[in-house]
Design a protein around this motif. Structure first.
Motif, PDB file in Angstrom:
ATOM      1  N   UNK A 439      83.557  70.612 -52.203  1.00 62.31           N
ATOM      2  CA  UNK A 439      84.533  70.309 -53.256  1.00 62.31           C
ATOM      3  C   UNK A 439      84.937  71.567 -54.006  1.00 62.31           C
ATOM      4  N   UNK A 440      83.975  72.427 -54.284  1.00 63.97           N
ATOM      5  CA  UNK A 440      84.278  73.679 -54.981  1.00 63.97           C
ATOM      6  C   UNK A 440      85.200  74.549 -54.134  1.00 63.97           C
ATOM      7  N   UNK A 441      84.918  74.612 -52.854  1.00 60.34           N
ATOM      8  CA  UNK A 441      85.714  75.454 -51.953  1.00 60.34           C
ATOM      9  C   UNK A 441      87.143  74.932 -51.836  1.00 60.34           C
ATOM     10  N   UNK A 442      87.287  73.615 -51.714  1.00 62.73           N
ATOM     11  CA  UNK A 442      88.630  73.045 -51.599  1.00 62.73           C
ATOM     12  C   UNK A 442      89.422  73.264 -52.885  1.00 62.73           C
ATOM     13  N   UNK A 443      88.750  73.157 -54.024  1.00 65.23           N
ATOM     14  CA  UNK A 443      89.426  73.421 -55.306  1.00 65.23           C
ATOM     15  C   UNK A 443      89.883  74.869 -55.372  1.00 65.23           C
ATOM     16  N   UNK A 444      89.044  75.764 -54.895  1.00 63.50           N
ATOM     17  CA  UNK A 444      89.378  77.191 -54.876  1.00 63.50           C
ATOM     18  C   UNK A 444      90.609  77.436 -53.999  1.00 63.50           C
ATOM     19  N   UNK A 445      90.619  76.835 -52.814  1.00 63.78           N
ATOM     20  CA  UNK A 445      91.754  77.037 -51.897  1.00 63.78           C
ATOM     21  C   UNK A 445      93.045  76.444 -52.457  1.00 63.78           C
ATOM     22  N   UNK A 446      92.920  75.368 -53.253  1.00 63.22           N
ATOM     23  CA  UNK A 446      94.103  74.731 -53.825  1.00 63.22           C
ATOM     24  C   UNK A 446      94.576  75.418 -55.099  1.00 63.22           C
ATOM     25  N   UNK A 447      93.869  76.500 -55.505  1.00 62.79           N
ATOM     26  CA  UNK A 447      94.258  77.210 -56.711  1.00 62.79           C
ATOM     27  C   UNK A 447      93.754  76.570 -57.987  1.00 62.79           C
ATOM     28  N   UNK A 448      92.877  75.548 -57.872  1.00 66.43           N
ATOM     29  CA  UNK A 448      92.303  74.897 -59.057  1.00 66.43           C
ATOM     30  C   UNK A 448      91.008  75.624 -59.415  1.00 66.43           C
ATOM     31  N   UNK A 449      91.147  76.836 -59.925  1.00 71.35           N
ATOM     32  CA  UNK A 449      90.000  77.721 -60.088  1.00 71.35           C
ATOM     33  C   UNK A 449      89.024  77.252 -61.166  1.00 71.35           C
ATOM     34  N   UNK A 450      89.525  76.621 -62.205  1.00 78.43           N
ATOM     35  CA  UNK A 450      88.627  76.145 -63.260  1.00 78.43           C
ATOM     36  C   UNK A 450      87.714  75.049 -62.719  1.00 78.43           C
ATOM     37  N   UNK A 451      88.268  74.128 -61.951  1.00 79.40           N
ATOM     38  CA  UNK A 451      87.461  73.073 -61.352  1.00 79.40           C
ATOM     39  C   UNK A 451      86.484  73.658 -60.335  1.00 79.40           C
ATOM     40  N   UNK A 452      86.941  74.640 -59.556  1.00 81.80           N
ATOM     41  CA  UNK A 452      86.064  75.299 -58.583  1.00 81.80           C
ATOM     42  C   UNK A 452      84.889  75.968 -59.293  1.00 81.80           C
ATOM     43  N   UNK A 453      85.169  76.599 -60.436  1.00 83.17           N
ATOM     44  CA  UNK A 453      84.108  77.276 -61.197  1.00 83.17           C
ATOM     45  C   UNK A 453      83.089  76.271 -61.718  1.00 83.17           C
ATOM     46  N   UNK A 454      83.562  75.149 -62.208  1.00 84.83           N
ATOM     47  CA  UNK A 454      82.669  74.122 -62.745  1.00 84.83           C
ATOM     48  C   UNK A 454      81.733  73.597 -61.655  1.00 84.83           C
ATOM     49  N   UNK A 455      82.289  73.268 -60.518  1.00 83.47           N
ATOM     50  CA  UNK A 455      81.467  72.718 -59.436  1.00 83.47           C
ATOM     51  C   UNK A 455      80.525  73.778 -58.874  1.00 83.47           C
ATOM     52  N   UNK A 456      80.985  75.011 -58.811  1.00 81.62           N
ATOM     53  CA  UNK A 456      80.123  76.086 -58.319  1.00 81.62           C
ATOM     54  C   UNK A 456      78.952  76.321 -59.269  1.00 81.62           C
ATOM     55  N   UNK A 457      79.186  76.169 -60.568  1.00 78.45           N
ATOM     56  CA  UNK A 457      78.091  76.309 -61.534  1.00 78.45           C
ATOM     57  C   UNK A 457      77.044  75.222 -61.320  1.00 78.45           C
ATOM     58  N   UNK A 458      77.501  74.022 -60.966  1.00 82.13           N
ATOM     59  CA  UNK A 458      76.563  72.932 -60.667  1.00 82.13           C
ATOM     60  C   UNK A 458      75.749  73.254 -59.416  1.00 82.13           C
ATOM     61  N   UNK A 459      76.389  73.888 -58.449  1.00 83.82           N
ATOM     62  CA  UNK A 459      75.680  74.281 -57.224  1.00 83.82           C
ATOM     63  C   UNK A 459      74.568  75.272 -57.560  1.00 83.82           C
TER      64      UNK A 459
END
Length: 934
Positions: A439-459
């Protein structure tokens, strides 16, 4: 597994986890004895004291030392003992091996300085602790503790008072040793069963700690009663004999030292499975070395080779690797280990009969050996299709045990395709961490960097909680990648929100891992820190140079042989999928992108001596993803023209062509239409996709689908100059390379889309620029070549009506570009409508601006106006402002081209003087230093 090997495994694991303490006794010091220097045994010391005291009866050692001290005083006492311990005695190879093991703590009861000398000579990072004050000042993680003091500090522990007062004299060291016994696995080296120090240690353990981790004592002789005694104090005896270490003389000091050293080396090299013929232990050996890789979705070839060691890969034309285990008489490598290679031979001896067995027998073996299944599952994560077997009757062809956990290369390609189709990959895993990672990676690829950062922090939190170190390392790397996008991207609006977030120092975080995890994840760290990426870039550069020279040689009539020609393609696939499947956000790191481009270059170069260059799906993806549009255009330029019979063709399989047409191109079209932000990279992807398709011999059906996508995109607000130029090049190459007949109705439909965009006021600046600058000119040219006729009178009427509302200059520009192009492919009715519009513009020209003169010359050249002599006077008047050389206009170049055309093609010789003057003005301008256009 044999019990001894279980104990060895425990010692090794404790060392890997930084929980190993080694107690060093006098036997280790004796390994430094020479023909001239010999350290004393306990009996030697006692005999000396008894002799000086003139005592013959046997007394307690501590009491005897106490009596000597009381009788002769401290100076004589110290002198008597110190003469046996020279300071300059050299360390033995056994001392160096102990340090090579690098245990967390080395503790000794010896007074000599041999280990200190070894630490200094070998450059190891240990703090030497002889007093409590030394312990307070110690800053090093590793410590060497002399619990019985030494002569330099005048605090040796030997006599009765020393033991009685130990807690008062060494309170900090005593407590530290207690903590070591409570938390560390302890290995005793150089102690005999009757060693007085060992006896005191066991009593101390018994009185200070009721529950301790495992403790082991290395011995060379079996003594059941003594072993029972030690076992009662929690110490397990490991009898090291000569059977497994090829050392015959274990009675001599040299033989025992060699045995101890070999024992320690087996721990360092993880060789325990070499000392058994048990198949289960051999399988466990391989599994233990690979099992940490199960955490990943994809495994790199280097990870496999580093984990197993003494191995390599053979590469096949299908892009899959065959794992090769080097044997004792095989390939020489820098990590050569005889014992490891013995294990390899034993593993192959398991595979050989299994390969020849029936399917039912294999199935039964797999069922009973889950670790065997896991080994081949992990190999499948690296796309390794088997393990090479000894070549008995298959000369010239690799015989291998098939990896039953891997699909065929065709099935693997199909599974990989979802990761390289520029579309969202659905994660079907029940693993919470893997799902978050996806989910973090897909958010990153879609340009949703804030969401990607949040999920990556959970990881990161989950991985720390569950100690999933490889995924944690990737998540820490990804944190930096996401932060870079949030804080440094030109189009990011999140900079202020994340300004207090700091990037991770990956090296610092990595070296906080447990020692065992550092070792296991070293290859992954090398990749994420770009160390191995830079190394691969260097290798690719060498390969490109080598191939360039080879191609020249072959074209000159030479011959070349390459036994490893398929390695780059296999490595490319492995590294690409390693990053994609493990969701590593490495796409904005230039070195990685450069390596991916180099693999494409290598593939093209390697095949360029043939008539056909074929790209696989991974090379297609890399060409689209990692090249700029300009770079790819240059890379593919070798396929642009058919110069001679040696000119190669670009070819892509029908399956992959269909994949591009049905999946990738529509995906980019959709993304461009949906996301109009400047920060997307979809424009480059679309252009590169089109540039590849342009050089492939496509069927009419496929071309219709491609042009349909063009029409969809052109009608949207998302077109750019680059997109128009790519479409223009597509039409040019399809015509020049393949003489492809494209249905003119399809081409006219695209033209109508363009016309409607202008008519209905949906055209933006890039559309105007593309039309006016000829960036879509091949569309008209293809219609003209195909003898198509434009007949849509009503559409042209609407277009002309719209253009009448434009300023005069824009009307002139559209007349010279779009209208004239349509004029050349139209029927008489449409031509007359366009001609009337252009003549109306010509009749209204009164201004002396350069655009008017340029348009007038063009209208003469296009046949819309006749040349008149009074035009020369107008031109002369216009040129007056440029004759003094103070100003210059780039449009003089255009006027020069037009006058030259009119002279050469229309035979209007009256313009020769004007043409010469224009050339003179241009020459004067170009000779001026630091010229600039006005």
């Amino acid at each position: 597994m044999h019990l001894k090997n279980v104990y060895i495994k425990n010692i090794r694991q404790a060392n890997e986890e930084d929980r190993l303490a080694i107690f060093v006794g006098s036997g280790v010091s004796k390994s430094s004895d020479t023909d001239y220097i010999s350290l004393p045994s306990w009996n030697d010391l006692i005999d000396e004291l008894k002799s000086e005291l003139a005592i013959t009866e046997n007394l307690d050692y501590l009491k005897l030392a106490q009596l000597h001290y009381l009788e002769f005083g401290e100076q004589k006492y110290n002198k008597t003992l110190k003469k046996y311990f020279p300071e300059d005695i050299a360390p033995s190879s056994l001392h160096r091996t102990i340090l090579k093991l690098n245990p967390h703590v080395i503790i000794t009861t010896n007074w000599d300085c041999i280990i200190e000398n070894a630490i200094e000579q070998e450059g190891h990072l240990y703090d030497t602790i002889c007093t409590d004050n030394d312990l307070v000042k110690s800053t090093s993680h590793n410590k060497f503790i002399k619990i019985h003091g030494d002569f330099k500090n005048h605090n040796i522990v030997f006599k009765e008072d020393d033991y009685i007062n130990y807690s008062r004299n060494f309170p900090l060291i005593e407590n530290y040793i207690k903590s070591i016994f409570s938390t560390h696995t302890v290995l005793f080296l150089g102690y005999s069963y009757n060693d007085i120090n060992l006896k005191h240690i066991t009593k101390w353990i018994q009185s200070h700690s009721k529950s301790v981790p495992p403790m082991y004592l290395v011995s060379f002789l079996t003594d059941k009663s003594q072993e029972s005694y030690l076992r009662n104090h929690g110490i397990t005896t490991l009898v090291v004999d000569s059977e497994n270490y090829s050392i015959n003389d274990i009675k001599s000091l040299k033989g025992r030292s060699a045995l101890t050293q070999s024992f320690l080396t087996s721990i360092i090299n993880d060789d325990s499975a070499a000392f058994t013929h048990d198949d289960q232990e051999v399988i466990s050996f391989f599994y233990d070395r690979l099992k940490h890789l199960k955490q990943q979705n994809s495994v790199s070839h280097n990870q496999i080779k580093r984990a197993i060691t003494n191995c390599g890969l053979l590469y096949d034309t299908d892009g899959l690797g065959v794992f090769e285990l080097f044997k004792s008489n095989g390939t020489l490598t820098t990590d050569y280990s005889e014992t490891i290679r013995i294990i390899h031979e034993k593993f192959l001896n398991i595979l050989i009969p299994l390969e020849r067995s029936s399917p039912e027998e294999k199935e039964e073996f797999y069922r009973k050996n889950p670790k065997f299944n896991d080994i081949f599952f992990i190999l499948s994560l690296a796309n390794i299709k088997g393990v090479a077997l000894p070549d008995e009757h298959h000369l010239g062809k690799t015989r291998y045990f098939v990896n039953y956990k891997i699909d065929s290369s065709e099935s693997l390609e199909l599974k990989d395709r979802e990761h390289i189709s520029f579309s969202k990959c659905e994660c079907e895993s029940n693993d919470f961490v893997k799902l978050l990672s996806s989910e973090s990676y897909e958010s990153y690829r879609d340009g949703e960097y804030e969401l990607a950062f949040k999920k990556n922090s959970e990881i990161i939190l989950a991985c720390k909680r569950h100690r999933i170190y490889s995924v944690l390392l990737i998540a820490l790397f990804n944190k930096n990648s996401i932060l870079w996008k949030l804080k440094h991207s030109l189009f990011s609006d999140q900079e202020s929100k994340f300004e207090k977030e700091f990037e991770v120092d990956l090296q610092d975080e990595f070296f906080k891992f447990p020692r065992a995890e550092i070792k296991k994840n070293q290859v992954l760290y090398d990749f994420l820190s770009l160390n191995s990426v830079h190394q691969k870039a260097y290798e690719c550069s060498k390969k490109i140079l080598e191939l360039t020279n080879t191609v020249k040689m072959i074209r000159a009539g030479g011959v070349s042989f390459n036994n490893n020609a398929d390695e780059p393609a296999s490595t490319h696939t492995n590294l690409l999928m390693f990053a994609l499947k493990n969701h590593i956000m490495i796409d904005h790191y230039a070195p990685y992108n450069a390596v991916m481009r180099d693999f494409v270059k290598i593939s093209i170069l390697r095949q360029s001596v043939k008539n056909i260059v074929k790209l696989n799906q991974y090379e297609i993806y890399s060409a689209i993803q990692f090249y700029s549009s300009k770079e790819l255009k240059s890379e593919l330029s070798t396929f642009f023209k058919r110069k001679d019979s040696t000119q190669p063709y670009l070819e892509i399989s029908d399956e992959h062509t269909q994949w591009i047409i049905s999946t990738i191109l529509p995906k980019f079209t959709d993304l461009l239409i949906q996301d109009r932000s400047l920060r997307n990279n979809y424009e480059t992807g679309f252009e590169n996709c089109v540039r590849i398709l342009a050089l492939i011999d496509l069927s009419e059906t496929i071309i219709s689908k491609v042009i349909s996508e063009f029409s969809r995109l052109i009608y949207s607000p998302s077109t750019t100059i680059g997109i128009y130029e790519a479409i223009n090049d597509f039409l040019a190459h399809q015509h020049s390379l393949f003489n492809r007949d494209i249905d003119t109705d399809i081409l006219i439909a695209v033209l109508n889309t363009l016309i409607d965009k202008i008519t209905f006021k949906k055209a933006h600046a890039w559309d105007h620029h593309a039309i006016l600058r000829g960036s879509i000119s091949n569309l008209y040219g293809y219609i003209q070549v195909a003898k198509g006729k434009y007949t849509d009178v009503e559409r042209i009427r609407r277009l002309l009506s719209e253009l009448k509302t434009y300023p005069p200059e824009e009307q002139r520009n559209f007349s010279r570009s779009l209208l004239y192009s349509v004029f050349n492919i139209s029927n008489s009715t449409v031509k007359n409508m366009i001609k009337r519009f252009i003549l109306r513009i010509i009749s209204k020209q009164n201004s002396k601006e350069i655009n008017n003169w340029e348009f007038e010359l063009w209208s003469i050249a296009a046949g819309f106006k006749d040349f008149k002599l009074d035009s020369i006077m107008k031109f002369n008047s216009y040129l007056e402002e440029f004759r003094d050389g103070r100003i210059f206009s780039s449009q003089l170049y255009t006027l020069k081209e037009l006058t030259k055309h009119l002279i050469d093609n229309k035979k209007i010789n009256e313009l020769e003087d004007v043409d010469k003057e224009l050339q003179h003005l241009i020459d004067c301008y170009e000779r001026r230093p630091n010229r600039s256009l006005i």
